[in-house]
Design a protein around this motif. Structure first.
Motif, PDB file in Angstrom:
ATOM      1  N   ASP A 223       4.315   8.453  -3.373  1.00  0.00           N
ATOM      2  CA  ASP A 223       4.467   9.750  -4.031  1.00  0.00           C
ATOM      3  C   ASP A 223       3.379  10.730  -3.613  1.00  0.00           C
ATOM      4  O   ASP A 223       3.648  11.905  -3.354  1.00  0.00           O
ATOM      5  CB  ASP A 223       4.438   9.574  -5.552  1.00  0.00           C
ATOM      6  CG  ASP A 223       5.761   9.039  -6.083  1.00  0.00           C
ATOM      7  OD1 ASP A 223       6.701   8.895  -5.277  1.00  0.00           O
ATOM      8  OD2 ASP A 223       5.839   8.746  -7.289  1.00  0.00           O
ATOM      9  N   LEU A 224       2.141  10.244  -3.557  1.00  0.00           N
ATOM     10  CA  LEU A 224       1.025  11.131  -3.219  1.00  0.00           C
ATOM     11  C   LEU A 224       1.201  11.715  -1.813  1.00  0.00           C
ATOM     12  O   LEU A 224       1.075  12.923  -1.611  1.00  0.00           O
ATOM     13  CB  LEU A 224      -0.297  10.371  -3.296  1.00  0.00           C
ATOM     14  CG  LEU A 224      -1.523  11.188  -2.894  1.00  0.00           C
ATOM     15  CD1 LEU A 224      -1.802  12.278  -3.925  1.00  0.00           C
ATOM     16  CD2 LEU A 224      -2.750  10.306  -2.713  1.00  0.00           C
ATOM     17  N   LEU A 225       1.504  10.862  -0.858  1.00  0.00           N
ATOM     18  CA  LEU A 225       1.584  11.334   0.519  1.00  0.00           C
ATOM     19  C   LEU A 225       2.788  12.252   0.756  1.00  0.00           C
ATOM     20  O   LEU A 225       2.707  13.205   1.520  1.00  0.00           O
ATOM     21  CB  LEU A 225       1.610  10.147   1.499  1.00  0.00           C
ATOM     22  CG  LEU A 225       0.223   9.765   2.024  1.00  0.00           C
ATOM     23  CD1 LEU A 225      -0.744   9.435   0.910  1.00  0.00           C
ATOM     24  CD2 LEU A 225       0.305   8.611   2.997  1.00  0.00           C
ATOM     25  N   ILE A 226       3.884  11.972   0.049  1.00  0.00           N
ATOM     26  CA  ILE A 226       5.034  12.869   0.145  1.00  0.00           C
ATOM     27  C   ILE A 226       4.657  14.209  -0.478  1.00  0.00           C
ATOM     28  O   ILE A 226       4.923  15.276   0.067  1.00  0.00           O
ATOM     29  CB  ILE A 226       6.251  12.294  -0.620  1.00  0.00           C
ATOM     30  CG1 ILE A 226       6.591  10.908  -0.112  1.00  0.00           C
ATOM     31  CG2 ILE A 226       7.430  13.239  -0.534  1.00  0.00           C
ATOM     32  CD1 ILE A 226       7.551  10.834   1.002  1.00  0.00           C
ATOM     33  N   SER A 227       4.005  14.137  -1.649  1.00  0.00           N
ATOM     34  CA  SER A 227       3.611  15.351  -2.356  1.00  0.00           C
ATOM     35  C   SER A 227       2.675  16.220  -1.510  1.00  0.00           C
ATOM     36  O   SER A 227       2.722  17.437  -1.574  1.00  0.00           O
ATOM     37  CB  SER A 227       2.926  14.976  -3.672  1.00  0.00           C
ATOM     38  OG  SER A 227       2.257  16.087  -4.216  1.00  0.00           O
ATOM     39  N   LEU A 228       1.823  15.570  -0.715  1.00  0.00           N
ATOM     40  CA  LEU A 228       0.857  16.323   0.099  1.00  0.00           C
ATOM     41  C   LEU A 228       1.435  16.714   1.455  1.00  0.00           C
ATOM     42  O   LEU A 228       0.711  17.192   2.324  1.00  0.00           O
ATOM     43  CB  LEU A 228      -0.411  15.488   0.304  1.00  0.00           C
ATOM     44  CG  LEU A 228      -1.244  15.217  -0.956  1.00  0.00           C
ATOM     45  CD1 LEU A 228      -2.405  14.290  -0.656  1.00  0.00           C
ATOM     46  CD2 LEU A 228      -1.755  16.523  -1.549  1.00  0.00           C
TER      47      LEU A 228
ATOM     48  N   TRP B  84      -5.685   3.009   8.214  1.00  0.00           N
ATOM     49  CA  TRP B  84      -7.107   3.138   7.876  1.00  0.00           C
ATOM     50  C   TRP B  84      -7.406   2.534   6.507  1.00  0.00           C
ATOM     51  O   TRP B  84      -8.310   1.706   6.357  1.00  0.00           O
ATOM     52  CB  TRP B  84      -7.534   4.600   7.932  1.00  0.00           C
ATOM     53  CG  TRP B  84      -8.961   4.806   7.529  1.00  0.00           C
ATOM     54  CD1 TRP B  84      -9.414   5.427   6.418  1.00  0.00           C
ATOM     55  CD2 TRP B  84     -10.128   4.346   8.238  1.00  0.00           C
ATOM     56  NE1 TRP B  84     -10.783   5.395   6.375  1.00  0.00           N
ATOM     57  CE2 TRP B  84     -11.243   4.732   7.479  1.00  0.00           C
ATOM     58  CE3 TRP B  84     -10.331   3.647   9.422  1.00  0.00           C
ATOM     59  CZ2 TRP B  84     -12.553   4.451   7.864  1.00  0.00           C
ATOM     60  CZ3 TRP B  84     -11.636   3.361   9.803  1.00  0.00           C
ATOM     61  CH2 TRP B  84     -12.726   3.764   9.036  1.00  0.00           C
ATOM     62  N   ASP B  85      -6.621   2.912   5.503  1.00  0.00           N
ATOM     63  CA  ASP B  85      -6.898   2.424   4.154  1.00  0.00           C
ATOM     64  C   ASP B  85      -6.555   0.944   4.002  1.00  0.00           C
ATOM     65  O   ASP B  85      -7.063   0.281   3.098  1.00  0.00           O
ATOM     66  CB  ASP B  85      -6.129   3.265   3.122  1.00  0.00           C
ATOM     67  CG  ASP B  85      -6.797   4.613   2.918  1.00  0.00           C
ATOM     68  OD1 ASP B  85      -7.640   4.972   3.754  1.00  0.00           O
ATOM     69  OD2 ASP B  85      -6.484   5.305   1.936  1.00  0.00           O
TER      70      ASP B  85
ATOM     71  N   GLY C 100     -13.051  -4.318  -4.822  1.00  0.00           N
ATOM     72  CA  GLY C 100     -13.046  -2.890  -4.545  1.00  0.00           C
ATOM     73  C   GLY C 100     -14.174  -2.429  -3.657  1.00  0.00           C
ATOM     74  O   GLY C 100     -14.420  -1.239  -3.513  1.00  0.00           O
TER      75      GLY C 100
ATOM     76  N   LEU D   5       0.840  -1.197   0.000  1.00  0.00           N
ATOM     77  CA  LEU D   5       0.000   0.000   0.000  1.00  0.00           C
ATOM     78  C   LEU D   5       0.879   1.253   0.000  1.00  0.00           C
ATOM     79  O   LEU D   5       0.606   2.218  -0.708  1.00  0.00           O
ATOM     80  CB  LEU D   5      -0.919  -0.014   1.229  1.00  0.00           C
ATOM     81  CG  LEU D   5      -2.060   0.988   1.246  1.00  0.00           C
ATOM     82  CD1 LEU D   5      -2.970   0.777   0.059  1.00  0.00           C
ATOM     83  CD2 LEU D   5      -2.851   0.877   2.539  1.00  0.00           C
TER      84      LEU D   5
ATOM     85  N   THR E 121      -2.965   6.945   7.856  1.00  0.00           N
ATOM     86  CA  THR E 121      -3.587   6.706   6.549  1.00  0.00           C
ATOM     87  C   THR E 121      -3.436   5.246   6.132  1.00  0.00           C
ATOM     88  O   THR E 121      -4.393   4.619   5.673  1.00  0.00           O
ATOM     89  CB  THR E 121      -2.946   7.626   5.488  1.00  0.00           C
ATOM     90  OG1 THR E 121      -3.133   8.979   5.887  1.00  0.00           O
ATOM     91  CG2 THR E 121      -3.572   7.409   4.121  1.00  0.00           C
TER      92      THR E 121
ATOM     93  N   ASP F  56       2.309   2.181  -3.251  1.00  0.00           N
ATOM     94  CA  ASP F  56       1.275   2.826  -4.066  1.00  0.00           C
ATOM     95  C   ASP F  56       1.072   4.289  -3.642  1.00  0.00           C
ATOM     96  O   ASP F  56       1.001   5.182  -4.470  1.00  0.00           O
ATOM     97  CB  ASP F  56      -0.039   2.028  -3.909  1.00  0.00           C
ATOM     98  CG  ASP F  56      -1.100   2.459  -4.888  1.00  0.00           C
ATOM     99  OD1 ASP F  56      -0.770   3.233  -5.811  1.00  0.00           O
ATOM    100  OD2 ASP F  56      -2.255   2.032  -4.733  1.00  0.00           O
ATOM    101  N   TYR F  57       1.019   4.522  -2.337  1.00  0.00           N
ATOM    102  CA  TYR F  57       0.690   5.855  -1.820  1.00  0.00           C
ATOM    103  C   TYR F  57       1.878   6.804  -1.718  1.00  0.00           C
ATOM    104  O   TYR F  57       1.698   8.005  -1.561  1.00  0.00           O
ATOM    105  CB  TYR F  57       0.087   5.720  -0.409  1.00  0.00           C
ATOM    106  CG  TYR F  57      -1.361   5.293  -0.363  1.00  0.00           C
ATOM    107  CD1 TYR F  57      -2.001   4.754  -1.469  1.00  0.00           C
ATOM    108  CD2 TYR F  57      -2.102   5.457   0.808  1.00  0.00           C
ATOM    109  CE1 TYR F  57      -3.322   4.367  -1.405  1.00  0.00           C
ATOM    110  CE2 TYR F  57      -3.425   5.074   0.882  1.00  0.00           C
ATOM    111  CZ  TYR F  57      -4.033   4.534  -0.227  1.00  0.00           C
ATOM    112  OH  TYR F  57      -5.342   4.160  -0.148  1.00  0.00           O
TER     113      TYR F  57
ATOM    114  N   ALA G 188       2.336  14.960   3.976  1.00  0.00           N
ATOM    115  CA  ALA G 188       1.783  14.264   5.141  1.00  0.00           C
ATOM    116  C   ALA G 188       2.899  13.993   6.140  1.00  0.00           C
ATOM    117  O   ALA G 188       3.996  13.616   5.762  1.00  0.00           O
ATOM    118  CB  ALA G 188       1.147  12.942   4.703  1.00  0.00           C
TER     119      ALA G 188
END
Ligand SMILES: Nc1ncnc2c1ncn2[C@@H]1O[C@H](COP(=O)(O)OP(=O)(O)O)[C@@H](O)[C@H]1O
Ligand SMILES: [Mg+2]
Lengths: 226, 238
Positions: free
Chosen positions: A124-129, A142-143, A224, A118, A139, A121-122, A131
């Protein structure tokens, strides 16, 4: 026949033993999850120096024979041991401690595998935001909750069927520390196969329920849904 | 917060396993307009965008924003080529950046709903698991999740790569609006029509370096380098 009779009449002993089994195992599972799941998430998101070593140790601990865990806990809790003053030996608490030690590595390993996927997958997004470390862990927990539930169920399955360690530290005392597995061992030894089989059915039913749940969780995950 | 532009990139490079992915790059970027990054596959477009965004560690050189780096990062957003679908509903995906900034749940969801509708993901789609979205819907979700941060600078990595003509037009319309509202866009694409429609300036990337950096009109009228000319002609560029 007699075994089924014990079941349908909800034999008092059988019910008592089943409930104690559930209480001990669920307590151990709750404690184990509190330790193992955050640890798994931390191992997934953080690149610290001891990370690889920690994972290797966890995997090694997974193969630890429960009897040995029982022995170590016994020595620790026995009157002469370092925690002897607590008077925990031959209590359900001692059994919970032993089970926690047995299932933490299992739950942490399974949880880590899926949280690592997980995280890749996450990442790049979490670094970019931006977090924070704590937010990343929350996160993932939870996910990844389905996968974590699967890990917990596997831990439950391992703990409820375990006999060696809890026999040693619990002592299989009637109305105190007797649980499904230790009772089956005892009744079989005594030759009371009806009781042993009745308890065995309960154990099998619990194991089947756990495996069905894991299967069902895996299916809904891949579709899903959640 | 003070503005992050102009930014100056000096001698910046990114290495992986001894190999140079990007750089050395020297650039000055102003605060207006849309920069389009083009170049052949594997040229380093993605790596360049990620380096500028600060999610690839620099192996050398520096990137100096007009404000402290941490403040600069808070004013940026990135839409990845393969958008990350968090295991949550569409509206919760879009609300996620606000939740990270400690906006209350109800407020964040309300704002996410507004953005989702603006981007064309409203109605029934809101409560669906994001992992069930189609390619075009995923890009829209990623765009909404980036825009909800109200970025001053938005990076987009081939946002229309896997989309059909209609979905591409929809995204382009949104981007044109976003740019008009003052957001600085830096976007890679391999769609030359799209590059011409959106670009104010062009960065032509080759072998991890910025081989040409010119105003869009000048670039498309006549590139300075042979490689860029060959690339525009559809030839193989070595
Ligand atoms: N994490 C990585 N490790 C090693 N090589 C990478 C990594 N990411 C990208 N590359 C390589 O760097 C080059 C540039 O990749 P990329 O920036 O994705 O190019 P583009 O987006 O222009 O297609 C490619 O040759 C790619 O294989
Ligand atoms: Mg790319």
């Amino acid at each position: 026949m007699q075994a089924a009779w014990l079941l349908v009449t909800l034999d008092a002993d059988l019910v008592e033993i089943t409930l104690r089994s559930l209480r001990v195992t669920l307590s151990a599972l709750a404690v184990a999850c509190l330790i193992a799941l955050p640890l798994a998430a931390l191992l997934a998101v953080r690149r610290f120096r001891m990370r690889r070593a920690t994972i290797a140790v966890l995997n090694a601990l997974m193969g630890l024979p429960p009897v040995v865990v029982g022995l170590v806990v016994y020595v620790m809790l026995s009157r002469a041991g370092p925690f002897g003053v607590l008077g925990l030996l031959f209590t359900p608490t001692a059994m919970i401690i032993a089970q926690v030690i047995i299932i933490v590595p299992l739950v942490a390993s399974i949880a880590h595998q899926s949280l690592r996927d997980l995280w890749s997958d996450y990442h790049d997004l979490l670094i970019s935001l931006n977090a924070t470390q704590f937010q990343r862990i929350c996160t993932l927990l939870w996910d990844g909750r389905r996968a974590l539930l699967t890990a917990a169920l596997a831990g439950f399955g391992r703990a409820i069927g375990e006999v060696g360690a809890i026999m040693i530290v619990g002592g299989n005392i009637d109305h105190a520390t007797r649980v499904l597995t230790t009772a089956i061992a005892l009744e079989t030894g005594k030759g009371d196969f009806a009781m042993a089989l009745g308890l065995g059915f309960v154990l099998i039913a619990l194991a089947v329920a756990v495996n069905l749940s894991i299967h069902w969780l895996g299916k809904t995950e891949s579709e899903g849904r959640w | 917060m003070s503005d992050l532009f102009p930014v100056s990139v000096r001698n910046a490079s990114v290495r992986r396993r001894g190999k140079v992915l990007v750089g050395p790059v020297d650039l000055q970027l102003g605060g207006q307009g849309t920069s389009i990054v083009i170049g052949p596959n594997g040229a380093g477009k993605t790596s360049l965008l990620k380096m500028l965004h600060g999610i690839l560690r620099l192996g050398g050189g520096q990137i100096s924003w007009a404000c402290p780096t941490e403040q600069a990062q808070r004013q940026q957003a990135f839409v990845f080529q393969t958008p990350v679908m968090m295991r949550r509903s569409v509206v919760e995906n879009i609300a996620y950046p606000l939740r990270l900034n400690k906006v209350a749940r109800q407020e964040a969801l309300a704002e996410a709903t507004i953005w989702a509708e603006r981007i064309g993901l409203g109605g029934d789609a809101l409560q669906r698991p994001a992992v069930l979205l189609s390619g075009g819907e995923r890009q829209k979700l990623a765009l909404a999740r980036a825009l909800i941060r109200k970025p001053r600078l938005l990076f987009l990595d081939e946002p229309c790569a896997s989309l059909d003509g209609r979905a591409t037009r929809e995204i382009e319309e949104i981007l044109t609006e976003v740019a008009a509202s003052g957001t600085r866009l830096i976007m890679s694409t391999h769609n030359m029509g799209q590059a011409q429609r959106l670009a104010d300036e062009v960065l032509f990337v080759l072998h991890g370096k910025v081989a040409e950096f010119s105003p869009a009109e000048a670039f498309f009228a006549g590139p300075q380098t042979d490689q860029a000319r060959a690339f525009l002609n559809g030839d193989i560029v070595e």
